[in-house]
Design an enzyme around this catalytic site. Sequence first.
Site, PDB file in Angstrom:
ATOM      1  N   HIS A  86     -24.943  87.863 -21.930  1.00 37.83           N
ATOM      2  CA  HIS A  86     -24.733  88.396 -20.439  1.00 37.83           C
ATOM      3  C   HIS A  86     -23.848  87.627 -19.677  1.00 37.83           C
ATOM      4  CE1 HIS A  86     -26.210  89.589 -16.367  1.00 37.83           C
ATOM      5  NE2 HIS A  86     -26.719  90.550 -17.007  1.00 37.83           N
ATOM      6  N   GLU A  98     -26.392  91.827 -12.443  1.00 35.98           N
ATOM      7  CA  GLU A  98     -25.020  92.361 -12.342  1.00 35.98           C
ATOM      8  C   GLU A  98     -24.971  92.992 -10.864  1.00 35.98           C
ATOM      9  OE1 GLU A  98     -23.201  93.824 -16.327  1.00 35.98           O
ATOM     10  OE2 GLU A  98     -25.231  93.638 -16.041  1.00 35.98           O
ATOM     11  N   ARG A 156     -26.884  95.289 -29.755  1.00 32.62           N
ATOM     12  CA  ARG A 156     -28.114  96.251 -29.634  1.00 32.62           C
ATOM     13  C   ARG A 156     -28.080  96.894 -28.497  1.00 32.62           C
ATOM     14  NH1 ARG A 156     -32.750  94.808 -26.606  1.00 32.62           N
ATOM     15  NH2 ARG A 156     -31.680  92.929 -25.900  1.00 32.62           N
ATOM     16  N   LEU A 167     -30.697  84.512 -15.767  1.00 29.49           N
ATOM     17  CA  LEU A 167     -29.617  85.504 -15.232  1.00 29.49           C
ATOM     18  C   LEU A 167     -29.820  86.052 -13.839  1.00 29.49           C
ATOM     19  CD1 LEU A 167     -30.202  88.217 -18.149  1.00 29.49           C
ATOM     20  CD2 LEU A 167     -28.491  86.217 -18.038  1.00 29.49           C
ATOM     21  N   PHE A 174     -31.847 104.181 -19.054  1.00 28.77           N
ATOM     22  CA  PHE A 174     -31.626 102.956 -19.481  1.00 28.77           C
ATOM     23  C   PHE A 174     -29.965 102.763 -19.886  1.00 28.77           C
ATOM     24  CE2 PHE A 174     -32.017  98.747 -20.906  1.00 28.77           C
ATOM     25  CZ  PHE A 174     -32.995  98.137 -20.180  1.00 28.77           C
ATOM     26  N   ARG A 181     -19.003  94.637 -18.421  1.00 25.31           N
ATOM     27  CA  ARG A 181     -19.501  93.302 -18.978  1.00 25.31           C
ATOM     28  C   ARG A 181     -18.600  92.498 -19.687  1.00 25.31           C
ATOM     29  NH1 ARG A 181     -25.836  93.306 -21.024  1.00 25.31           N
ATOM     30  NH2 ARG A 181     -26.550  93.711 -18.996  1.00 25.31           N
ATOM     31  N   HIS A 202     -28.312  85.969 -25.087  1.00 21.22           N
ATOM     32  CA  HIS A 202     -29.410  86.579 -24.857  1.00 21.22           C
ATOM     33  C   HIS A 202     -30.243  87.046 -26.015  1.00 21.22           C
ATOM     34  CE1 HIS A 202     -32.357  88.865 -22.528  1.00 21.22           C
ATOM     35  NE2 HIS A 202     -31.874  90.198 -23.096  1.00 21.22           N
ATOM     36  N   GLN A 225     -25.745  88.884 -28.620  1.00 20.05           N
ATOM     37  CA  GLN A 225     -25.569  89.475 -27.284  1.00 20.05           C
ATOM     38  C   GLN A 225     -25.424  88.723 -25.944  1.00 20.05           C
ATOM     39  OE1 GLN A 225     -28.476  92.675 -26.464  1.00 20.05           O
ATOM     40  NE2 GLN A 225     -26.783  93.944 -26.502  1.00 20.05           N
TER      41      GLN A 225
END
Lengths: 596, 86
Positions: A243, A256, A399, A253, A120, A287, A354, A241
């Site tokens: 996106h 990406e 985060r 969303l 991740f 991002r 988000h 946060q």
Amino acid sequence: MAKLAKRTFDAVVVGAGGAGLRAALQLSEAGLKTAVLSKVFPTRSHTVAAQGGVSASLGNSEPDHWHWHMYDTVKGSDWLGDQDAIEFMCRAAPQAVIELEHFGMPFDRNDDGTIYQRPFGGHMSNFGEKPVRRACAAADRTGHAMLHALYQRNVRANTQFFVEWMALDMIRDAEGKVLGVIAMEMETAEIVIFQAKATLFATGGAGRIYYSSTNAFINTGDGLGMAARAGIPLEDMEFWQFHPTGVAGAGVLITEGVRGEGGILRNASGERFMERYAPVAKDLASRDVVSRAMVTEINEGRGCGAGKDHVLLDITHLDPEVIKHRLPGIREISIKFAGVDPIKAPIPVVPTCHYQMGGIPTNYHGEVVVPDGAGNHVVVPGFYAAGEVACASVHGANRLGTNSLLDLLVFGKSAGDSLIKYVKGEVRSMPEIPQSEIDRTLARVDRLNNQTNGVEVNDARLAMQRTMQAHCGVFRFKDMLKQGVEKILEVEKMVQKTQIKDKSKVFNTARIEALELDNLIEVAKATMISAEARTESRGAHVRDDAPDTPATPNGRDDANWLKHTLWHREGNKLEYKPVNLTPLTVETIELKARSY
Amino acid sequence: MDEAEKNRLRWRSRRGLLELDLVFSRFLQHEFDSLSDAEFEIYQDLLLLPDNDLLDLVDGKTESKDERFVPMLARLRSWNNDKKQQ
């Protein structure tokens, strides 16, 4: 003098998502008479939307260590996270996950029966050296499976659920001790006192303050609103946060991967604007670079649509077969939520909120801590918070992916343990409820019920959401923030005059939404005012006017801003508290510029 | 079905997933009031499904084995499209 019906418990938990359920389980299993209040059925809490997984250094696939996880989390937080809390969380992670496994959580497994772990973003081994597999998941339904396992376990432990109840306010005595909550049963509109020896908030985030948000409609920051009205400051609320590519006006969303397959961002004149901002990487820039470019285009009047408030993500030049096969979900989402078939026309997109990093200030025991006016931070007796509503602070300014589910497991449990210790050790009797606290809530509800010539709830909410999106979005400008503070205080005046036409009692959604807006506006003010004051860039708070110099890399100004914001509702006053840079057992993870 | 019961279903259309909130809010705005009593019953039962299962059904990724749900899901799927939003 109005009298209200009263129910008494050892503990009342507000919110039945992952944090609330984990905490309640701890309480009920310790023999506390525990009530859990939830606006919706527990397994329909927003935790259900968490897909990515929960991180723990189990090391099932390759070597891993909690200290490496801690390093990643501190770095991810851009050093705003408290290192004691982060060490506590990362060390507790393996046990939290194994516990959940014992509760019946159907984790994906390796052939040898151990929990399968996948890589991740931001998860690294050996202090940032190379990617490591740390995320544990149950297919793409991790949050859902977690809620189910915890809910079943709570039923077995005799937790008492009050489903379709909305907490309206917390109750405090003259010394500040928390005595429970006042709540409304949606079915009858009856307002009832939940008197408790201790109260735990697990009400989740407030992502609905933004016009474009991935959050479900229930995420209205109820715990934050209640806390603010009761004089509890909110911590680090400028950190949200975002996106880069959510469907404009919907929030769903667009992955990406679309840009990876050749998607191009265009402004109102059709220009591929990323060529100007990132000549090499273009649309595949990171991002934050993409988000910043999009906002700059919109701010400078090159946005698309009637409101010039979004840009376009164009994949019309791609082979329709590629779109159908490589990006099937995206075509679906675009048709469904933007009304656009991306094979034929570009998708309207906008940076989308988000996750909320800030919240009710707590320590790593889940106890709420506030300044005492004499330079100390003291525990609020009888008050606990965990999950997205709380700020422990483990996420700091940004985060790390999969740390949200970990946060709610670890701090749900530790807040529960602290509460048990308090109730069993310190509370002798059920305290009296001051009438002034009851009157405070009833006055607010009566004002709404009797308001005439007021403002429609939808109009006030939209004004708030548009103000937040335009003035305090993913990329922030000094002048816009300054205007934003004025505007959000104007919106607050609208919220103070909301009216509802339907005065019926049974499941009156209009009344509920008006009461939710009372909570959202507190979060919106806290966010705007805290963001305006923080003149650096750090993590998710990125300002145009914070210079990138050797002393302030990426605009981060440690000399002046390595500190937590505390916003007080009273007078919109700000104060600051130091970041805890001292872990529990290991050396401080020293400050350095954050780069990946 | 009386107004109070309808209001209960309106509230229960609030879900944990944004995608469902968006579909249901359009459905509530444009079609919900014209449902027959029998259809309200079906809608009520449909709302008992877990969010992820419901989203897969509404998205057409899965089909319901319950015959009663099929026409209602078809209607929800038609509200899955933003073009009907004013």
